[in-house]
Design a protein around this motif. Sequence first.
Motif, PDB file in Angstrom:
ATOM      1  N   ALA A   1       0.826  -1.204   0.000  1.00 39.13           N
ATOM      2  CA  ALA A   1       0.000   0.000   0.000  1.00 39.13           C
ATOM      3  C   ALA A   1       0.860   1.254   0.000  1.00 39.13           C
ATOM      4  CB  ALA A   1      -0.930  -0.009   1.221  1.00 39.13           C
ATOM      5  N   ARG A   2       1.937   1.260   0.770  1.00 38.48           N
ATOM      6  CA  ARG A   2       2.806   2.441   0.821  1.00 38.48           C
ATOM      7  C   ARG A   2       3.434   2.721  -0.540  1.00 38.48           C
ATOM      8  NH1 ARG A   2       4.935   5.682   4.411  1.00 38.48           N
ATOM      9  NH2 ARG A   2       3.920   4.543   6.092  1.00 38.48           N
ATOM     10  N   THR A   3       3.859   1.651  -1.222  1.00 34.64           N
ATOM     11  CA  THR A   3       4.487   1.819  -2.535  1.00 34.64           C
ATOM     12  C   THR A   3       3.522   2.448  -3.523  1.00 34.64           C
ATOM     13  OG1 THR A   3       5.961  -0.053  -2.161  1.00 34.64           O
ATOM     14  CG2 THR A   3       5.582   0.599  -4.444  1.00 34.64           C
ATOM     15  N   ILE A   4       2.306   1.915  -3.598  1.00 31.57           N
ATOM     16  CA  ILE A   4       1.327   2.413  -4.569  1.00 31.57           C
ATOM     17  C   ILE A   4       0.856   3.814  -4.204  1.00 31.57           C
ATOM     18  CG2 ILE A   4      -0.964   2.034  -5.539  1.00 31.57           C
ATOM     19  CD1 ILE A   4       1.171   0.196  -6.657  1.00 31.57           C
ATOM     20  N   SER A   5       0.561   4.041  -2.930  1.00 30.96           N
ATOM     21  CA  SER A   5       0.090   5.350  -2.501  1.00 30.96           C
ATOM     22  C   SER A   5       1.117   6.423  -2.804  1.00 30.96           C
ATOM     23  CB  SER A   5      -0.234   5.335  -1.007  1.00 30.96           C
ATOM     24  OG  SER A   5      -0.640   6.602  -0.572  1.00 30.96           O
ATOM     25  N   SER A   6       2.386   6.116  -2.533  1.00 35.23           N
ATOM     26  CA  SER A   6       3.458   7.081  -2.777  1.00 35.23           C
ATOM     27  C   SER A   6       3.598   7.369  -4.269  1.00 35.23           C
ATOM     28  CB  SER A   6       4.773   6.550  -2.213  1.00 35.23           C
ATOM     29  OG  SER A   6       5.837   7.400  -2.540  1.00 35.23           O
ATOM     30  N   ALA A   7       3.568   6.325  -5.075  1.00 33.49           N
ATOM     31  CA  ALA A   7       3.729   6.513  -6.525  1.00 33.49           C
ATOM     32  C   ALA A   7       2.581   7.322  -7.106  1.00 33.49           C
ATOM     33  CB  ALA A   7       3.812   5.142  -7.206  1.00 33.49           C
ATOM     34  N   ILE A   8       1.371   7.058  -6.644  1.00 35.75           N
ATOM     35  CA  ILE A   8       0.211   7.805  -7.156  1.00 35.75           C
ATOM     36  C   ILE A   8       0.311   9.271  -6.765  1.00 35.75           C
ATOM     37  CG2 ILE A   8      -2.290   8.103  -6.890  1.00 35.75           C
ATOM     38  CD1 ILE A   8      -2.495   5.030  -6.708  1.00 35.75           C
ATOM     39  N   PHE A   9       0.734   9.530  -5.502  1.00 31.55           N
ATOM     40  CA  PHE A   9       0.803  10.915  -5.042  1.00 31.55           C
ATOM     41  C   PHE A   9       1.824  11.721  -5.843  1.00 31.55           C
ATOM     42  CE2 PHE A   9       2.154  14.404  -2.355  1.00 31.55           C
ATOM     43  CZ  PHE A   9       0.930  14.943  -1.970  1.00 31.55           C
ATOM     44  N   LYS A  10       2.901  11.070  -6.272  1.00 29.90           N
ATOM     45  CA  LYS A  10       3.934  11.778  -7.028  1.00 29.90           C
ATOM     46  C   LYS A  10       3.501  12.094  -8.452  1.00 29.90           C
ATOM     47  CE  LYS A  10       7.696   9.768  -4.324  1.00 29.90           C
ATOM     48  NZ  LYS A  10       8.803   8.787  -4.298  1.00 29.90           N
ATOM     49  N   ASN A  11       2.492  11.382  -8.930  1.00 31.91           N
ATOM     50  CA  ASN A  11       1.973  11.626 -10.273  1.00 31.91           C
ATOM     51  C   ASN A  11       0.793  12.591 -10.168  1.00 31.91           C
ATOM     52  OD1 ASN A  11       0.859  11.586 -12.832  1.00 31.91           O
ATOM     53  ND2 ASN A  11       1.006   9.361 -13.074  1.00 31.91           N
ATOM     54  N   ARG A  12       1.042  13.865 -10.477  1.00 34.60           N
ATOM     55  CA  ARG A  12       0.029  14.887 -10.272  1.00 34.60           C
ATOM     56  C   ARG A  12      -1.148  14.768 -11.246  1.00 34.60           C
ATOM     57  NH1 ARG A  12       0.122  16.901  -5.274  1.00 34.60           N
ATOM     58  NH2 ARG A  12       2.254  17.379  -4.630  1.00 34.60           N
ATOM     59  N   LEU A  13      -1.059  13.848 -12.214  1.00 34.79           N
ATOM     60  CA  LEU A  13      -2.178  13.620 -13.116  1.00 34.79           C
ATOM     61  C   LEU A  13      -3.209  12.691 -12.494  1.00 34.79           C
ATOM     62  CD1 LEU A  13      -0.257  13.176 -16.497  1.00 34.79           C
ATOM     63  CD2 LEU A  13      -1.441  15.213 -15.649  1.00 34.79           C
ATOM     64  N   LEU A  14      -2.825  12.040 -11.382  1.00 31.15           N
ATOM     65  CA  LEU A  14      -3.704  11.070 -10.748  1.00 31.15           C
ATOM     66  C   LEU A  14      -4.250  11.622  -9.433  1.00 31.15           C
ATOM     67  CD1 LEU A  14      -1.608   7.796 -11.236  1.00 31.15           C
ATOM     68  CD2 LEU A  14      -3.518   8.620 -12.638  1.00 31.15           C
ATOM     69  N   GLU A  15      -5.432  11.138  -9.058  1.00 32.85           N
ATOM     70  CA  GLU A  15      -5.998  11.481  -7.765  1.00 32.85           C
ATOM     71  C   GLU A  15      -5.213  10.751  -6.672  1.00 32.85           C
ATOM     72  OE1 GLU A  15      -8.650  13.529  -7.032  1.00 32.85           O
ATOM     73  OE2 GLU A  15      -8.443  14.111  -9.131  1.00 32.85           O
ATOM     74  N   ALA A  16      -4.955  11.460  -5.557  1.00 32.96           N
ATOM     75  CA  ALA A  16      -4.226  10.838  -4.454  1.00 32.96           C
ATOM     76  C   ALA A  16      -5.057   9.705  -3.854  1.00 32.96           C
ATOM     77  CB  ALA A  16      -3.902  11.872  -3.387  1.00 32.96           C
ATOM     78  N   VAL A  17      -4.358   8.665  -3.418  1.00 36.85           N
ATOM     79  CA  VAL A  17      -5.000   7.510  -2.791  1.00 36.85           C
ATOM     80  C   VAL A  17      -4.206   7.166  -1.537  1.00 36.85           C
ATOM     81  CG1 VAL A  17      -5.605   5.070  -3.025  1.00 36.85           C
ATOM     82  CG2 VAL A  17      -5.826   6.600  -4.992  1.00 36.85           C
ATOM     83  N   SER A  18      -4.868   7.148  -0.392  1.00 37.95           N
ATOM     84  CA  SER A  18      -4.178   6.825   0.856  1.00 37.95           C
ATOM     85  C   SER A  18      -3.900   5.328   0.943  1.00 37.95           C
ATOM     86  CB  SER A  18      -5.014   7.264   2.054  1.00 37.95           C
ATOM     87  OG  SER A  18      -6.174   6.455   2.151  1.00 37.95           O
ATOM     88  N   HIS A  19      -3.040   4.957   1.892  1.00 37.54           N
ATOM     89  CA  HIS A  19      -2.739   3.533   2.107  1.00 37.54           C
ATOM     90  C   HIS A  19      -4.012   2.759   2.427  1.00 37.54           C
ATOM     91  CE1 HIS A  19       1.219   5.368   3.840  1.00 37.54           C
ATOM     92  NE2 HIS A  19       1.113   5.527   2.553  1.00 37.54           N
ATOM     93  N   GLU A  20      -4.843   3.363   3.320  1.00 41.11           N
ATOM     94  CA  GLU A  20      -6.054   2.673   3.760  1.00 41.11           C
ATOM     95  C   GLU A  20      -7.052   2.499   2.608  1.00 41.11           C
ATOM     96  OE1 GLU A  20      -4.691   5.249   5.165  1.00 41.11           O
ATOM     97  OE2 GLU A  20      -4.127   4.724   7.213  1.00 41.11           O
ATOM     98  N   THR A  21      -7.132   3.519   1.758  1.00 42.49           N
ATOM     99  CA  THR A  21      -8.059   3.450   0.618  1.00 42.49           C
ATOM    100  C   THR A  21      -7.648   2.347  -0.348  1.00 42.49           C
ATOM    101  OG1 THR A  21      -8.532   5.799   0.832  1.00 42.49           O
ATOM    102  CG2 THR A  21      -9.053   4.776  -1.280  1.00 42.49           C
ATOM    103  N   TYR A  22      -6.355   2.219  -0.601  1.00 38.97           N
ATOM    104  CA  TYR A  22      -5.840   1.172  -1.480  1.00 38.97           C
ATOM    105  C   TYR A  22      -6.211  -0.213  -0.939  1.00 38.97           C
ATOM    106  CZ  TYR A  22      -2.175  -1.705  -3.748  1.00 38.97           C
ATOM    107  OH  TYR A  22      -1.484  -2.665  -4.427  1.00 38.97           O
ATOM    108  N   ARG A  23      -5.986  -0.404   0.365  1.00 32.88           N
ATOM    109  CA  ARG A  23      -6.346  -1.705   0.956  1.00 32.88           C
ATOM    110  C   ARG A  23      -7.853  -1.936   0.906  1.00 32.88           C
ATOM    111  NH1 ARG A  23      -2.737   0.308   4.965  1.00 32.88           N
ATOM    112  NH2 ARG A  23      -0.684  -0.628   4.843  1.00 32.88           N
ATOM    113  N   ALA A  24      -8.618  -0.871   1.168  1.00 34.81           N
ATOM    114  CA  ALA A  24     -10.083  -1.010   1.136  1.00 34.81           C
ATOM    115  C   ALA A  24     -10.564  -1.432  -0.249  1.00 34.81           C
ATOM    116  CB  ALA A  24     -10.741   0.304   1.546  1.00 34.81           C
ATOM    117  N   ALA A  25      -9.946  -0.907  -1.304  1.00 34.59           N
ATOM    118  CA  ALA A  25     -10.340  -1.268  -2.662  1.00 34.59           C
ATOM    119  C   ALA A  25     -10.095  -2.752  -2.917  1.00 34.59           C
ATOM    120  CB  ALA A  25      -9.568  -0.419  -3.668  1.00 34.59           C
ATOM    121  N   LEU A  26      -8.933  -3.268  -2.476  1.00 37.65           N
ATOM    122  CA  LEU A  26      -8.589  -4.667  -2.720  1.00 37.65           C
ATOM    123  C   LEU A  26      -9.390  -5.627  -1.846  1.00 37.65           C
ATOM    124  CD1 LEU A  26      -4.736  -4.262  -3.105  1.00 37.65           C
ATOM    125  CD2 LEU A  26      -6.325  -4.991  -4.883  1.00 37.65           C
TER     126      LEU A  26
END
Length: 912
Positions: A35-60
């Motif tokens: 979750a930390r890896t994906i959340s961090s990568a998404i946040f660095k890409n300003r074209l994408l909406e930010a996703v928290s660690h918890e949100t990523y886990r909740a989706a899966l």
Amino acid sequence: MQISRPGDDAVPPGPFRDLVDRLHDLYLLAGGPSARTISSAIFKNRLLEAVSHETYRAALKGTYLLSWPKYLSIVAELNRRTPRPRAEPEILTEFQTLWTLAQQDYRTLRSGRGLPSPPRAENGSRPVRQLPDRNTWFTGRRAALIRLRNAFDQHPTATVVLHGVNGTGKTQLAAEYAYRYPDDYPVTWWIRCASADQARADLTDLATELGLADGDRSLGALKAYLGSPNLPYLLIFDGVEDRQVRGLIPNGGGHVLVTTTDRELAYDTSMIEVEVLDFGPDEAAEFLERRLPESTDSERTEIIELAGRLPLALDIAARIDLETLRDSHAPSGPLVGTVRAVREILSPDHRRILDLFGWFGAAPVPMALLQRDGTVKGRVGEILANPIELRIALRELANYGLVRLGAHQVEMTAPARQALVEIIPAGDAEVAWHHVHEILARTRLGPPGSALAQGYRDIDAHLQPARLVESDNPNAQHLIIDQIRFRALDGDLAGAADLARSAVEQWQRPGSLGPDHELVLRARVELAAALRGLGAYAEARSLASAAVRQLQTSPAYGADHELTLAAEVGAALDLLMMGRYTRAVDAQRKAYERSVAALGSAHPRTVDCRRSLAASLRHAGQYAQAADLDQHDFDRLTASDDAIDAVRVAFALADDLTGLGRFEPALDLLDQYTAKGTRLIGDHDPGVLAAVRTAAAVRRRLGRPGALDELAALHLRCGELLDQAAPQMLAVTLSYANALREAGRTSRAEQLIIDAISAYERRLSDRHPLAVVARVNLAAVHRAQGQWPIARQLGQRAAEQLRRTLGADHPYAIVAAVNHATDLALTGDRAGAVAASRSAYAVADRVLGPEHPDTLAAGTNLALDLVAVGSADEPLRESMLAGWTKLFGEHELVARFARGNRVECDLDPWPM
């Protein structure tokens, strides 16, 4: 750890289950990234909406249905990580179809089958969080973090605005605050504010996470939800430039933090401003030391000189080699060309105003400073004297984007200023430089003090860029001296030392003031004082001694000159730092007596001498004499309007009373004036911190509950504010360790004291009284651990050292002697214990008085030692119990002593 696929009981078959399964398949194909890896990568890409660690886990795990922008971000990033990524439009279309089908199914599941609802702040479920990754290189900013915390504590429903120019680290500071206090906020949400639309999208995501209304109604529902009273949340609106975002900021029971470069955004009664400036010199050096651990001090110093202290600039500089930094330091490229083009199309008058900013710093320039009546010559002076003309000129510069123009200040960004300096012709630069010197030189604010603090802060950032120390204007030179003093009073000792050293070097040069000029000597005295505060004792002693000799023998000054007396007070403080307390008292007393004779008792220099003498007396254990001096000042100040001075003298008097064993009056003073001090000068002020420590230490000695918690909190706060080897930090550490030992946490206490001893030995010496005092406390820990032979050996050596260096009558030596008698008793030397206890009691009774707690301790232990050898002294025992009862009242400690427990002594030394 891999995120497991949910079972059918958690997410039953159907369209929502299909979405979850397909997303999980993609997750496994991408290698199961954390979750930390994906959340961090998404946040660095300003074209994408930010996703928290918890949100990523909740989706899966199918905890709840996310908004489509969140799924888009997750799918895009996971697809990128698969061995053979699919075309992004293709895979996103597939998932959006699944998401559309899942929406109705999800609503049905929630209503009919009990699918878990999104977390809500008030029901105690897991926190709702969306934050950027924590910056592992975050450095310093201790005072700013404390100001943030205090702002929210004191104004729970206000919005706090972090403002400053680009690159000062406002975003990192806001994120660090959120990470430091996670348990305080069930809801923590990061809102990107590059535009009002972006802010609305992030707030809509928060509404979705909280399970509020869908679609267009979500922001209204969120605003009502966040407006509930006493709802703890932290919303961070990052990068607010668009004023439309103001309407999205809620008012309610939570905390709102805004970062912006718009200083005027905080000009609102519902908002509190906290300005974020460049790193201080120490913070910049610390940051580079962490980022470049293999670099040398000289390399880090050069990087700071080249890149400045802007956190963003330092971060960039740390990523390239020093040679490249040297070669590319001068601004170049489009910015330089743009500034040159704008400068060329300006009118000559406006060009002259623009050139001034090549010599001001990057901090805001107060309009009052530019408009103040003065002696600026020529056309520039005429424009500055005319508010309308000046405003027109500045507005044109603002229209071209060269400055930010506010109601009360104007600010040029550091990159623009660097470009401007690059392109100004030499002749024009020389003229502008002298004009800025004239502007600053007329800023005579009066003697540095709290009432004038903001004025000094307003000009502080401009002195070095303007190279004001090179000015031959007498007013500018006096301003430099005042600014050195202000920096020291404001706690910026490193800045005071830097400015003082620059002034001494510049003014001693041939053709300047010369080494014997009063301003040069004053700068040397101030430099010694700053170095003393920074712990550079050897250099401070050398400077102070040389200044005293020069002043005493100079026909222009002599022994009774005000400056000579100031230098002598500093030299006496050096004796105090060296642990030569008696010599320090003698030197301070002579300086004080001469000051009274030459200047009068009410002169500010005499007042300084008197307070320094009282401090030396306190360290020498002569508390009654110190109290007489401090009581005199306290009575005078409480009858006047000098509120801050009254607070500081009240703290000193409370220390005197504590030394005299008059704990209750000391606590009354501390409780009253610590609150005033916190309000007037802040709870991060060294004097306030010292007062909090004394009050907690006294409460511990009185057996009051909560003292350990107070000292634990103070130790943590001082650790954020102070260097670990700072004298005040070490004093707090010893008091905290004493409280830990009493609570039975001896291992932690032992380690803290060992660390303190090591710091004292490095900064002072292994024979310094404070290092020995720490060993007295360490022996008490060994005694509590049952290591009696070790305690006896350590305690005996400490007692001998204190008796030899301070004398047997010093309170520190008395406590060490009382404890040595205990060590003799515990190791079986009963006769020796009686002799040692009898001697310690006699000295304590004569020096401290019969009712002092240390005298009672010595007498109580003597009574026990006499019982052990068959020579019980019942009147002595009864007298001691009566003394304890008078001090404590009906307290368990009195009962313990009555049952025959020995009294353990320790020391809470005065910080230097």
